[in-house]
Write an enzyme that holds these catalytic residues in place. Sequence first.
Site, short mmCIF file in Angstrom:
data_model
loop_
_atom_site.label_atom_id
_atom_site.label_comp_id
_atom_site.label_asym_id
_atom_site.label_seq_id
_atom_site.Cartn_x
_atom_site.Cartn_y
_atom_site.Cartn_z
N HIS A 34 18.98 15.23 5.71
CA HIS A 34 19.36 14.33 4.61
C HIS A 34 20.27 15.04 3.62
O HIS A 34 19.79 15.71 2.70
CB HIS A 34 18.09 13.85 3.90
CG HIS A 34 17.12 13.17 4.80
ND1 HIS A 34 16.27 13.85 5.65
CD2 HIS A 34 16.88 11.84 5.00
CE1 HIS A 34 15.54 12.97 6.33
NE2 HIS A 34 15.89 11.75 5.96
N HIS A 267 22.35 9.12 2.88
CA HIS A 267 20.94 9.48 2.68
C HIS A 267 20.44 10.36 3.83
O HIS A 267 19.89 11.43 3.60
CB HIS A 267 20.07 8.21 2.56
CG HIS A 267 18.63 8.45 2.86
ND1 HIS A 267 17.73 8.87 1.91
CD2 HIS A 267 17.92 8.38 4.03
CE1 HIS A 267 16.54 9.03 2.48
NE2 HIS A 267 16.64 8.74 3.75
N ARG A 361 -26.63 8.27 0.15
CA ARG A 361 -25.81 8.35 -1.07
C ARG A 361 -26.66 8.91 -2.20
O ARG A 361 -26.17 9.64 -3.07
CB ARG A 361 -25.25 6.97 -1.45
CG ARG A 361 -26.29 5.95 -1.78
CD ARG A 361 -25.71 4.66 -2.33
NE ARG A 361 -26.74 3.64 -2.43
CZ ARG A 361 -26.75 2.65 -3.29
NH1 ARG A 361 -25.77 2.51 -4.15
NH2 ARG A 361 -27.72 1.77 -3.31
N GLU A 415 -7.92 3.99 -5.59
CA GLU A 415 -8.36 4.90 -4.52
C GLU A 415 -7.24 5.82 -4.06
O GLU A 415 -7.45 7.02 -3.82
CB GLU A 415 -8.89 4.09 -3.32
CG GLU A 415 -10.15 3.29 -3.58
CD GLU A 415 -9.87 1.94 -4.21
OE1 GLU A 415 -8.68 1.59 -4.38
OE2 GLU A 415 -10.84 1.21 -4.53
N HIS A 476 -16.74 -6.10 3.22
CA HIS A 476 -17.32 -4.87 2.69
C HIS A 476 -18.04 -4.06 3.77
O HIS A 476 -18.64 -3.03 3.46
CB HIS A 476 -18.30 -5.19 1.56
CG HIS A 476 -17.59 -5.44 0.25
ND1 HIS A 476 -16.56 -6.35 0.14
CD2 HIS A 476 -17.75 -4.89 -0.98
CE1 HIS A 476 -16.13 -6.35 -1.12
NE2 HIS A 476 -16.82 -5.46 -1.80
N ARG A 522 -25.99 3.07 2.03
CA ARG A 522 -26.50 2.39 0.83
C ARG A 522 -28.02 2.25 0.94
O ARG A 522 -28.74 2.33 -0.04
CB ARG A 522 -25.87 1.01 0.74
CG ARG A 522 -26.47 0.15 -0.34
CD ARG A 522 -25.89 -1.26 -0.29
NE ARG A 522 -26.45 -2.07 -1.35
CZ ARG A 522 -27.09 -3.20 -1.12
NH1 ARG A 522 -27.26 -3.66 0.11
NH2 ARG A 522 -27.57 -3.90 -2.13
C1 TPP Z 1 5.69 6.26 2.49
C2 TPP Z 1 7.07 6.37 3.06
N1 TPP Z 1 7.68 5.27 3.52
C3 TPP Z 1 8.89 5.35 4.08
C4 TPP Z 1 9.51 6.55 4.21
C5 TPP Z 1 10.87 6.64 4.92
N2 TPP Z 1 11.91 6.91 3.89
C6 TPP Z 1 12.37 8.15 3.69
S1 TPP Z 1 13.41 8.23 2.38
C7 TPP Z 1 13.27 6.56 2.12
C8 TPP Z 1 13.94 5.89 0.96
C9 TPP Z 1 15.13 6.58 0.48
O1 TPP Z 1 15.48 6.16 -0.80
P1 TPP Z 1 15.23 7.08 -2.04
O2 TPP Z 1 13.80 7.36 -2.18
O3 TPP Z 1 15.90 6.44 -3.18
O4 TPP Z 1 15.93 8.43 -1.67
P2 TPP Z 1 17.49 8.72 -1.62
O5 TPP Z 1 18.06 7.88 -0.52
O6 TPP Z 1 18.04 8.34 -2.94
O7 TPP Z 1 17.58 10.17 -1.33
C10 TPP Z 1 12.43 5.98 3.05
C11 TPP Z 1 12.11 4.53 3.09
C12 TPP Z 1 8.85 7.68 3.72
N3 TPP Z 1 9.35 8.90 3.81
N4 TPP Z 1 7.65 7.57 3.14
#
Ligand code: TPP
Length: 663
Positions: A34, A267, A361, A415, A476, A522
């Site tokens: 990236h 990206h 518990r 959670e 539940h 429980r």
């Molecule tokens: C929980 C989760 N869902 C999806 C992804 C896949 N993913 C990696 S980066 C990203 C989004 C990128 O956008 P941003 O956070 O704005 O980063 P940028 O492109 O600006 O570096 C996604 C959906 C991930 N890493 N974690």
Amino acid sequence: MTTLPAHYDKIDQTLANTLRLLAVDAVQEANSGHPGLPLGVADFVSVLWTRFLKHDPAQPEWPDRDRFVLSAGHGSALLYSLLHLFGYPLPLDELKRFRQLGAITAGHPEYDPALGIELTTGPLGQGISSAVGMALAERWLAQRFNRPGFTLVDHTTWVLASDGDLMEGVSSEAASLAGHWGLGKLIVLYDDNHISIDGNTQVSFTEDVLQRFSSYGWHISRVDGHDMAAVDTAIRTAQAETQRPSIIACRTQIGFGSPMVNTAKVHGSPLGPAGVRATKEALGFPADEKFYVPAAVRPRIAQALRPGAQARAHWQAQLQAYRQAHPQLAAQWDEQISGKLPAGWQNSLPDFSNQKPMATRATSGQVIAALTPILPTLVGGSADLSGSNKTNPPNQQTINRQNYHGNYIHYGVREHAMGAIMNGLAVHNLRPFGGTFLVFSDYLRGAIRLAALMKLPVIYIFTHDSIGVGEDGPTHQPIEHVTSLRLIPGLVTLRPADGNETAKAWQVALERQGPTALILTRQALPQMTAKNNGLHRGAYILQDSATSRPDIVLIASGSEVALAMEAAQTLQAQNIQARVVSMPSWELFDAQEAAYRAQVLPADVPKLAIEAGAGLGWRRYVGLDGAVLSIDSFGASGPGSAVFAKFGFTVENIIAMVRQLLA
Ligand SMILES: Cc1ncc(C[n+]2csc(CCOP(=O)(O)OP(=O)(O)O)c2C)c(N)n1
């Protein structure tokens, strides 16, 4: 550390560009990774690393260093470039081997403080949320150990978060708590680039993020992330705010300097040879050089590292003086830093032999009550179910902004944040445990998985562990949950059968270097096992048959062990010799040597497994000829005993199943 006004000159820009291009080259070499985030954030991140971050790569694990959490772990090429440039044990060759098998430069790093990787998360939202736990732990430690004239703990937790981090719900839960707790030494640098993978964030993320954080009780500011002097000022303002956590929205251009600037493509796509060339030219770097570090950059870094080295030396001198002035506290400090529990703590575990029937518990609650006074690092909590989970010790000290050095956290109905925050507490060597109903364990699964990956000793208290919860009905009643927790590598799942097994389960959990889930009932269960029971082996013979070779082995976990014992008695009256094996943990049993496993579960004896949950997986213990009494549908609403009966968890049904097996 320096005085105003900050002066940024060409060399600072060159340093930022060096970082950019090291990351670009690493990604290009791997043809994977990236580049967009490193290119976008390099300016404001260099400001942080050269002017503010208190650290000393000569001693990466110095306890009072600042923490830098890369929540947007996809920007790992930037972190590796920083670590390499600043002299952490990350040689250039490893940067060149970015994302290759066996390299220390994995795609998304996790946790390796010796290398300078404090906590970095691939799953978005987790890092910033764990950072809340880290910042809380910092305040907890400060209150516990600082004394007039001695400031052993006083550091900032910095976070680099992206749009994705702030879109994820878990970060909202955690940020809400950070505001509630007034964590003034938590500073988030938000890479506000308006781009995520699907394109412009306008397609799905149009709220006013800073107003949201403001309403959580955060100090907010906005800055041009490419204007180093402005970033410098914004960081100073955030540092001056001690009562509220800060978020600085740094407006940046993803892929800055590259032909793909401001596009979603940059990206996660390498720039390609032509793109790399063009970027180097645009940034004024030699286009043919790879992994190029201009000569002037190294002295600038050496200069930037001086305040950190001095702070560390000062801190160490202070610790020596502290040892003289506060020898007892100093001994506790050493214990805290080593992560060791006080010797002989196990002697305080209660003995439940011959006691009245109790829910596990409740026995867990008694263990907590017994251990809390002697284990100072034990910090419990619950996601708004304290009374139900029995997680709160008597005389609990609630952690809040008036008192950070407590032993109990009210997480509210959050959670997922609870899971992530516990990970943050654990990296500071606190021993967190947190409770909710087992059926809601899915809500924090993302954090559990990371605890397992990072080998963090977090303890989950999952109560109301089966259809035994009765009247609340199928929403539940956990069915698939224990099975699905068993699937997480490195997580130990323990379903104790009574009080003594519960006490042993706590012992196992506290002695582990990794997370443990305690699955608790429980409803009340009779006391059947000895204090010195075999829970630590995962499965053991609780009651053997009168004859040397049993006719049947009944394997059960948790609340079904008592049922198996009752069935064994009835079977004996019918001249069928049953062995009862209590099996609280698959993971621990599978780790035993083959001879022990074969002794407990002999190959040539028919077996029946009994567990009030999904049956998937039990066949490996009962074999193709065995049988499994399980529940593979949703439960039903009604009194617990009636629901158990409806699903066949009765002595009569067990006898019938055994007879069928032996027929
Ligand atoms: C929980 C989760 N869902 C999806 C992804 C896949 N993913 C990696 S980066 C990203 C989004 C990128 O956008 P941003 O956070 O704005 O980063 P940028 O492109 O600006 O570096 C996604 C959906 C991930 N890493 N974690």
